[in-house]
Write an enzyme that holds these catalytic residues in place. Structure first.
Site, PDB file in Angstrom:
ATOM      1  N   ASP A  64       0.805  -1.226   0.000  1.00 43.39           N
ATOM      2  CA  ASP A  64       0.000   0.000   0.000  1.00 43.39           C
ATOM      3  C   ASP A  64       0.839   1.278   0.000  1.00 43.39           C
ATOM      4  O   ASP A  64       0.318   2.355   0.277  1.00 43.39           O
ATOM      5  CB  ASP A  64      -0.949  -0.006   1.215  1.00 43.39           C
ATOM      6  CG  ASP A  64      -2.006   1.080   1.120  1.00 43.39           C
ATOM      7  OD1 ASP A  64      -2.404   1.430   0.007  1.00 43.39           O
ATOM      8  OD2 ASP A  64      -2.416   1.599   2.177  1.00 43.39           O
ATOM      9  N   CYS A  72     -27.996  -5.705  -2.523  1.00 41.54           N
ATOM     10  CA  CYS A  72     -27.726  -4.990  -1.261  1.00 41.54           C
ATOM     11  C   CYS A  72     -27.094  -3.627  -1.528  1.00 41.54           C
ATOM     12  O   CYS A  72     -26.172  -3.496  -2.348  1.00 41.54           O
ATOM     13  CB  CYS A  72     -26.802  -5.835  -0.391  1.00 41.54           C
ATOM     14  SG  CYS A  72     -26.356  -5.048   1.179  1.00 41.54           S
ATOM     15  N   CYS A 125     -23.979  -0.490   2.255  1.00 43.42           N
ATOM     16  CA  CYS A 125     -22.781   0.344   2.353  1.00 43.42           C
ATOM     17  C   CYS A 125     -23.005   1.720   1.750  1.00 43.42           C
ATOM     18  O   CYS A 125     -22.449   2.724   2.232  1.00 43.42           O
ATOM     19  CB  CYS A 125     -21.580  -0.345   1.696  1.00 43.42           C
ATOM     20  SG  CYS A 125     -21.777  -0.700  -0.065  1.00 43.42           S
ATOM     21  N   CYS A 158     -15.426  11.641   1.195  1.00 44.50           N
ATOM     22  CA  CYS A 158     -15.233  10.498   2.080  1.00 44.50           C
ATOM     23  C   CYS A 158     -14.582  10.929   3.390  1.00 44.50           C
ATOM     24  O   CYS A 158     -13.559  11.627   3.394  1.00 44.50           O
ATOM     25  CB  CYS A 158     -14.367   9.454   1.373  1.00 44.50           C
ATOM     26  SG  CYS A 158     -13.925   8.045   2.386  1.00 44.50           S
ATOM     27  N   CYS A 177     -13.081   6.131   8.839  1.00 41.50           N
ATOM     28  CA  CYS A 177     -14.520   5.862   8.958  1.00 41.50           C
ATOM     29  C   CYS A 177     -14.743   4.417   8.555  1.00 41.50           C
ATOM     30  O   CYS A 177     -14.226   3.964   7.535  1.00 41.50           O
ATOM     31  CB  CYS A 177     -15.309   6.804   8.040  1.00 41.50           C
ATOM     32  SG  CYS A 177     -17.091   6.531   8.034  1.00 41.50           S
ATOM     33  N   CYS A 217     -19.195   2.065   5.987  1.00 37.44           N
ATOM     34  CA  CYS A 217     -19.531   1.233   4.834  1.00 37.44           C
ATOM     35  C   CYS A 217     -18.955  -0.167   4.958  1.00 37.44           C
ATOM     36  O   CYS A 217     -19.484  -1.122   4.368  1.00 37.44           O
ATOM     37  CB  CYS A 217     -19.067   1.900   3.536  1.00 37.44           C
ATOM     38  SG  CYS A 217     -17.278   2.060   3.353  1.00 37.44           S
ATOM     39  N   CYS A 270     -21.725  -4.138   6.323  1.00 41.13           N
ATOM     40  CA  CYS A 270     -21.868  -5.172   5.289  1.00 41.13           C
ATOM     41  C   CYS A 270     -22.333  -6.505   5.869  1.00 41.13           C
ATOM     42  O   CYS A 270     -21.750  -7.014   6.834  1.00 41.13           O
ATOM     43  CB  CYS A 270     -20.545  -5.362   4.565  1.00 41.13           C
ATOM     44  SG  CYS A 270     -20.596  -6.646   3.298  1.00 41.13           S
TER      45      CYS A 270
END
Length: 374
Positions: free
Chosen positions: A133, A190, A193, A213, A240, A243, A247
């Site tokens: 990352d 669904c 989220c 966001c 945060c 979302c 799920c």
């Protein structure tokens, strides 16, 4: 022979603590680069200029390393023991994203990846590179190609075995190894989220506008926030999870087994009053080896003060009042906004008249002149 090698790599990954290990082609074409280009062209990356400057290198794994043939994608479960969303009800406590409550996962995973990569290089005789990352590699599309999960409607990786709670690491190898079947999308109809997002950051399913966001705003955005998002942050001071945590696939997730990813003392519901007292040295001490440390004390206190403004706790007025004297303009401005939310109008107006003449920073003056806001 190749099958034995893959199983040997999986066994080694499991011994190092990884919860998933799968293989994907690093050389075949894909559409992820095109999707990223559209995201950047639309300006949805906000202030993350590095996404634009590294766009060509991000377009495909071979754009960064032409010799890459196979991606070994590793997953490390960081699932919480309990649903974290009820914590948001305590408005006098700050909410820190689950992923950031323990040690920095970059350092934790990188060391293990290097160990595994060395073993793979020795077994294959081919070069390897590791990624966690911090380099221009698109890990989530690789993870879906390798079958670890799929990018859900919230654009994050989602796994049938681990829900939303997987850290990813990738080893690129110049060796050609057999690959696993990719995962398909299992979100169905669904929209949980999308519906829960406090700032409506998803223009459509499978699309994110980072500028809206709260993870982006609390972590990546450097200055005073747009007014419209401040009340929406509630008590979220770093990241945060809404979302992710909502799920339904999380019903199959398990709590992380990794001790270094467990929440530190003080990061489950840290008191806003105590966080607001942190000077730079205390901030660095508290968040040593934590991902929170990288945003710095001033940006962190900005977030804390927005949460204080949302707390409806008048006992925090003295805390915010002290911070209108802070050396950092972004902290002073956030303190002004917090006070505009907590104080009676006449009391705030009197304080504003007293302070405006002494305030030199134009952004902070604008806060005084424009408050109350939000």
């Amino acid at each position: 022979m190749a099958t034995d090698l893959r199983q040997s790599i999986r066994d080694s990954a499991a011994a190092l603590g990884f919860d998933a290990c799968r293989f994907a082609s690093a050389a075949e074409p894909w559409s992820a680069g095109e999707r990223l280009a559209h995201f950047v062209d639309a300006g949805r990356h906000g202030e993350m200029g590095w996404m634009e400057t590294t766009l060509e290198r991000r377009a495909h794994p071979t754009a960064m390393w032409s010799e890459a043939r196979t991606a070994i994608v590793l997953g490390l479960n960081y699932g919480p023991e309990l649903d974290p969303l009820p914590e948001l009800a305590d408005r006098s406590a700050g909410y820190v994203s689950v992923y950031a409550r323990g040690d920095d996962y970059h350092e934790l995973i990188k060391g293990r990846l290097k160990t595994l990569a060395g073993q793979i290089a020795a077994r294959t005789g081919e070069d390897v590179k590791v990624f966690v990352d911090t380099a221009p590699l698109m890990e989530k599309p690789l993870a879906q190609r390798a079958g670890l999960g799929w990018q859900g409607k919230h654009t994050n990786l989602l796994s049938r075995e681990h829900g939303n709670w997987l850290f990813l690491g990738v080893i690129l190898s110049a060796a050609d190894l057999p690959v696993d079947a990719p995962e398909t999308e299992h979100c169905g109809s669904c929209t949980a989220c999308l519906d829960i997002c406090p700032t409506r950051a998803f223009p459509a399913p499978f699309q994110l506008d980072a500028r809206r966001c709260l993870s982006y705003l609390t972590i990546e955005f450097p200055g005073p926030w747009p007014i419209e998002f401040r009340a929406a942050t509630g008590s979220r001071i770093y990241g945060c999870d809404d979302c992710l945590a909502v799920c339904p696939w999380n019903k199959f997730a398990a709590a992380s087994r990794e001790a270094r990813l467990q929440a530190r003392d003080g990061l489950n519901g840290p008191r806003l009053a105590e966080l607001a007292e942190l000077d730079d040295a205390a901030f660095r001490t508290m968040f040593s080896r934590s991902p929170v440390k990288r945003i710095g004390r001033d940006r962190f206190l900005r977030n804390v003060l927005y949460a204080i403004g949302n707390s409806a706790d008048e006992a925090l007025i003295p805390v915010a009042t002290r911070l209108i004297e802070d050396p950092a303009p972004v902290v002073r401005g956030a303190a002004v906004w917090a006070l505009s939310r907590l104080m009676a109008d006449d009391a705030f107006a009197g304080l504003a008249i007293e302070r405006l003449a002494a305030e030199a920073d134009p952004d902070v003056r604008a806060e005084w002149s424009g408050a109350p806001g939000g």
